[in-house]
Design an enzyme around this catalytic site. Structure first.
Site, PDB file in Angstrom:
ATOM      1  CE1 TYR A  21       4.798  -3.520  11.514  1.00 44.63           C
ATOM      2  CE2 TYR A  21       3.495  -2.340  13.144  1.00 44.63           C
ATOM      3  CZ  TYR A  21       4.089  -2.396  11.897  1.00 44.63           C
ATOM      4  OH  TYR A  21       3.984  -1.331  11.034  1.00 44.63           O
TER       5      TYR A  21
ATOM      6  CB  THR B  13      -1.615   5.670   6.574  1.00 44.45           C
ATOM      7  OG1 THR B  13      -0.717   6.337   7.468  1.00 44.45           O
ATOM      8  CG2 THR B  13      -1.616   6.407   5.244  1.00 44.45           C
TER       9      THR B  13
ATOM     10  CG  PHE C 279      -1.611   1.188   1.613  1.00 41.96           C
ATOM     11  CD1 PHE C 279      -2.235   1.980   0.666  1.00 41.96           C
ATOM     12  CD2 PHE C 279      -1.655   1.586   2.952  1.00 41.96           C
ATOM     13  CE1 PHE C 279      -2.890   3.151   1.026  1.00 41.96           C
ATOM     14  CE2 PHE C 279      -2.306   2.745   3.322  1.00 41.96           C
ATOM     15  CZ  PHE C 279      -2.916   3.536   2.365  1.00 41.96           C
TER      16      PHE C 279
ATOM     17  CG  ASP D  40       6.731  -6.340  -2.150  1.00 43.65           C
ATOM     18  OD1 ASP D  40       6.429  -7.411  -1.600  1.00 43.65           O
ATOM     19  OD2 ASP D  40       6.203  -5.255  -1.866  1.00 43.65           O
TER      20      ASP D  40
ATOM     21  CG  ASP E 227      12.573 -12.323   2.463  1.00 42.28           C
ATOM     22  OD1 ASP E 227      12.699 -11.243   3.093  1.00 42.28           O
ATOM     23  OD2 ASP E 227      12.213 -13.384   2.998  1.00 42.28           O
TER      24      ASP E 227
ATOM     25  CE  LYS F  37       7.908  -1.668  10.951  1.00 43.36           C
ATOM     26  NZ  LYS F  37       8.580  -1.268   9.710  1.00 43.36           N
TER      27      LYS F  37
END
Ligand code: UDP
Length: 322
Positions: free
Chosen positions: A146, A176, A12, A32, A57, A150
């Site tokens: 996640y 978003t 996205f 990607d 990857d 991060k």
């Protein structure tokens, strides 16, 4: 001509970034592994001379021939449903992937911007969240794969900046939305619009009193573009401070779509943050940036996009994650 590598290019945000950098006259190299990305998002770019694509990857060694001026690291699953399904890949792309791309930036003498997230604040005890807040994260909960990847990503990025002198930027992205979100990614906006289009009830999790603040994708891309070209190395929040409850959001979608379905309530997922709103003072002061697209405008564009999808896609999206 400047050359930019964008990871997560078929996703996205990655696909919108590819569009923006092409428009700005860059040579764009998209990368990607297509686990959550979709080539449909960038197929319009394949005919362009200044766009190339690598199916790779980034958690494995990354090789890109030629020089690079910029790297934007946007490869990662980014919705709770995805990282529950692919937790190890989520951890690897945020940690090993980031390490590989920082190494590439160092080798190519390129400036690198990494996509961080409001999830580094966890279920925040400070409201609104500014960049100096350290967060309230459960490392072993379902979102831990996640959030901690991060957080590690930010630490690794700062270390490459201070130890190796790499030119690094960190953007903390809040919720978003916009065209090319995946209908079945489990996020609240595609979930509600998909349900409305299929004539199903809208599923609000918990009592719907939790809040989010939704930023239209073009505003986000503008903020990222400005941050990349700045000389600032600390994290910067980019998001829209206009905060609403999920119940209010469901009502807005019901109005927008004209559906006659109702809201039904489902259990709240574990560690679902109760409130989230970016403090964007830093972005305003440093970048002269603030969002321009209001929610009714952005939602209309997004709804038109989802409406243009085929019936097949609409129904396929329902079953894939059930
Ligand atoms: N949510 C919901 N119904 C859905 C999907 C999500 O009520 O069908 C809620 C979810 O529990 C969360 C909010 O909407 O409180 C935003 O969820 P999303 O997955 O979009 O992103 P998050 O901000 O939680 O990462």
């Amino acid at each position: 001509m400047k050359r930019v590598l964008i990871t997560g290019a078929a996703g996205f945000l990655g696909s919108h970034l590819c569009d923006r950098f092409i428009k700005e006259g860059y040579h764009v190299i998209g990368m990607d592994n297509l686990i959550t990305g979709d080539l449909k998002n960038i197929e319009h770019l394949f005919k362009l001379e200044h766009f190339e694509f690598y199916h790779h990857d980034v958690s494995k060694f990354v090789h890109v021939p030629g020089n690079l001026d910029y790297i934007l690291h946007f490869a990662s699953p980014a919705s709770p449903i995805d990282y529950l399904k692919i937790p190890i890949q989520t951890l690897k792309v945020g940690s090993l992937g980031t390490h590989n791309l920082l190494g590439l930036a160092k080798a190519k003498n390129a400036c690198i911007l990494v996509a961080s997230t409001s999830e580094v604040y966890g279920d925040p005890l400070v409201h609104p969240q500014n960049e100096d807040y350290w967060g309230n994260v459960n490392p072993v909960g379902p979102r831990g794969v996640y959030d901690e990847a991060k957080r590690f990503q930010e630490a690794m990025t700062m270390a490459y900046h201070t130890f190796h002198g790499v030119d690094t930027k960190i953007v903390r992205i809040f919720n978003t939305y916009g065209p090319r979100m995946r209908l079945n990614d489990g996020r609240v906006l595609p979930a509600f619009i998909g349900q409305a289009l299929r004539g199903e009830d809208l599923t609000v999790f918990g009592d719907g009193s939790q809040t989010r603040s939704f930023c239209y994708v073009d505003d986000l891309v503008e903020g990222i573009y400005r941050l990349l070209l700045s000389d600032y190395h600390q994290p910067v929040n980019i998001g829209n401070p206009n905060e609403i409850t999920i119940s209010q959001f469901a009502e807005e979608i019901i109005k927008l779509t004209g559906t006659t379905q109702k809201v039904i309530y489902k259990p709240l997922p574990i560690d679902d943050p109760k409130q989230r709103q970016p403090d964007i003072t830093r972005a305003k002061e440093l970048l002269g940036w603030e969002p321009k697209v209001n929610r009714s405008e952005g939602l209309k564009i997004t709804y038109d996009y989802f409406r243009s999808l085929s019936k097949e896609e609409l129904y396929k999206s329902k079953h894939r994650f059930e």
